[in-house]
Design a protein around this motif. Structure first.
Motif, short mmCIF file in Angstrom:
data_model
loop_
_atom_site.label_atom_id
_atom_site.label_comp_id
_atom_site.label_asym_id
_atom_site.label_seq_id
_atom_site.Cartn_x
_atom_site.Cartn_y
_atom_site.Cartn_z
N GLY A 281 46.63 4.61 -20.68
CA GLY A 281 46.97 3.35 -21.33
C GLY A 281 45.76 2.71 -21.97
O GLY A 281 44.61 3.00 -21.62
N GLY A 282 46.01 1.83 -22.92
CA GLY A 282 44.92 1.12 -23.57
C GLY A 282 45.43 -0.08 -24.33
O GLY A 282 46.65 -0.26 -24.50
N ALA A 283 44.51 -0.91 -24.78
CA ALA A 283 44.89 -2.12 -25.49
C ALA A 283 43.82 -2.47 -26.52
O ALA A 283 42.64 -2.16 -26.35
CB ALA A 283 45.07 -3.29 -24.52
N ASN A 284 44.26 -3.09 -27.58
CA ASN A 284 43.35 -3.58 -28.61
C ASN A 284 43.17 -5.08 -28.38
O ASN A 284 44.00 -5.88 -28.76
CB ASN A 284 43.92 -3.32 -30.00
CG ASN A 284 43.04 -3.87 -31.11
OD1 ASN A 284 41.87 -4.15 -30.89
ND2 ASN A 284 43.61 -4.03 -32.29
N GLY A 285 42.09 -5.42 -27.68
CA GLY A 285 41.86 -6.82 -27.36
C GLY A 285 40.78 -6.99 -26.31
O GLY A 285 40.03 -6.06 -26.02
N THR A 286 40.73 -8.17 -25.73
CA THR A 286 39.71 -8.48 -24.73
C THR A 286 40.33 -9.11 -23.50
O THR A 286 41.40 -9.72 -23.56
CB THR A 286 38.66 -9.46 -25.29
OG1 THR A 286 39.31 -10.69 -25.65
CG2 THR A 286 37.95 -8.88 -26.51
#
Length: 319
Positions: A281-286
């Motif tokens: 899994g991953g995300a574009n953000g902080t």
């Protein structure tokens, strides 16, 4: 676990009642005995699930076998399709046994604390516990404290480990993350869509919904996707023991995320009503001002009617 129910066709021919009366009486007697026998079989008690203490005792034997490099113990303790998870992803049974037997590992001591057990239906159980260890492999010290999870399933009169993972307890302020390759993840996600089995596809659909709801801080949506009993271990080795604690963490405003991705999913069905989904899994953000890095995740789902509900999750930072 499938049950086949035979259908019995009963017919009566009135013209032959008198001639076959004796045979009918005999048949009724035999049928009565068969029914009594079936009743006895049905009444036979199912082997009771072991206590938390039983399972923890076996888990300690596993750690002791790791200490003594006894891979043979794990040949019996693990199911044939056992899954090990780590920062590099999944390991199968052969890889786990090989790692246990690693001659470069030195285990001086270990101890357990905060042990908890939750049932996942009549034939599966989840153990979570905090382990303190004094060990090193390849000359490098292992994390002194980890949160661990083991899923056990009934196998005859034994309970065997079908899954194990550990996450180091670390300070989030000092944790390092690696950026993910969003383009490559998107390619894998697209390529995988048509190859999933029904169980994996159903759990993956729910997992993506959970991630989207987390991105949107949508507590109501997340709650609808969760089972009654929930626990979670995050990438920092923080354990959330209740549904309320997990919801509070997931809906906080500390993370500001534009998009999420769930790829490389593999489902393992423990029973018709319990499944394990492992994925990247991953995300574009902080989160709290720091870029979100890729993770290897595990989610356990239980069937509630026709829907799969998320009941346990564990994430570890991906190398």
């Amino acid at each position: 676990m499938k049950r086949i129910c035979p259908m019995i066709l009963i017919f009566v021919v009135s013209a032959f009642i008198a001639a076959c009366g004796a045979a009918l009486v005999e048949n009724k007697s035999v049928a009565g005995k068969a029914n009594a026998s079936n009743a006895n079989v049905a009444a036979k008690p199912v082997t009771a699930a072991p206590s938390k203490e039983d399972l923890i005792a076996n888990e300690k034997k596993a750690w002791t076998s790791w200490k003594t490099k006894d891979g043979k113990f794990f040949e019996d303790y693990l199911t044939d399709d056992a899954i090990g998870m780590g920062s590099k992803g999944r390991s199968d049974k052969a890889a786990i046994v090989k790692r246990i037997s690693d001659p470069t590992c030195e285990v001086n001591d270990f101890s357990f604390a905060e042990e908890q057990m939750s049932t996942l239906g009549p034939d599966a159980a989840l153990l979570t516990y905090k382990a303190t260890q004094n060990a090193k492999c390849g000359g490098r010290p292992l994390p002194s404290t980890v949160w661990a999870a083991t899923v056990l399933v009934r196998s005859g009169d034994k309970w065997k480990a079908a899954y194990h993972n550990e996450v180091a307890v670390i300070d989030p302020k000092t944790a390092l993350v690696k950026p993910g390759d969003e383009k490559e993840s998107a390619k894998r996600d697209t390529a995988q869509t048509a190859t999933l089995d029904v169980g994996t596809a159903a759990m993956l659909t729910q997992e993506k919904e959970v991630w989207e709801a987390w991105k949107d801080h949508d507590g109501k949506k997340i709650e609808d996707l969760l089972a009654k009993d929930v626990s979670f271990i995050n990438i920092f080795g923080t354990f959330f023991a209740t549904k309320a604690d997990a919801l509070k963490d997931w809906t906080s405003t500390g993370c500001q995320v534009k998009s999420v991705r769930v790829t490389d999913a593999v489902g393992t069905m423990l029973s018709p009503t319990v499944g394990i989904l492992t994925f990247k899994g991953g995300a574009n953000g902080t989160c709290f001002g720091r870029k979100v890095g890729p993770i290897w995740g595990t989610s356990i789902y239980v069937k509630d009617g026709d829907a799969w509900k998320w009941t346990f999750g564990m994430n570890i930072s991906a190398d």
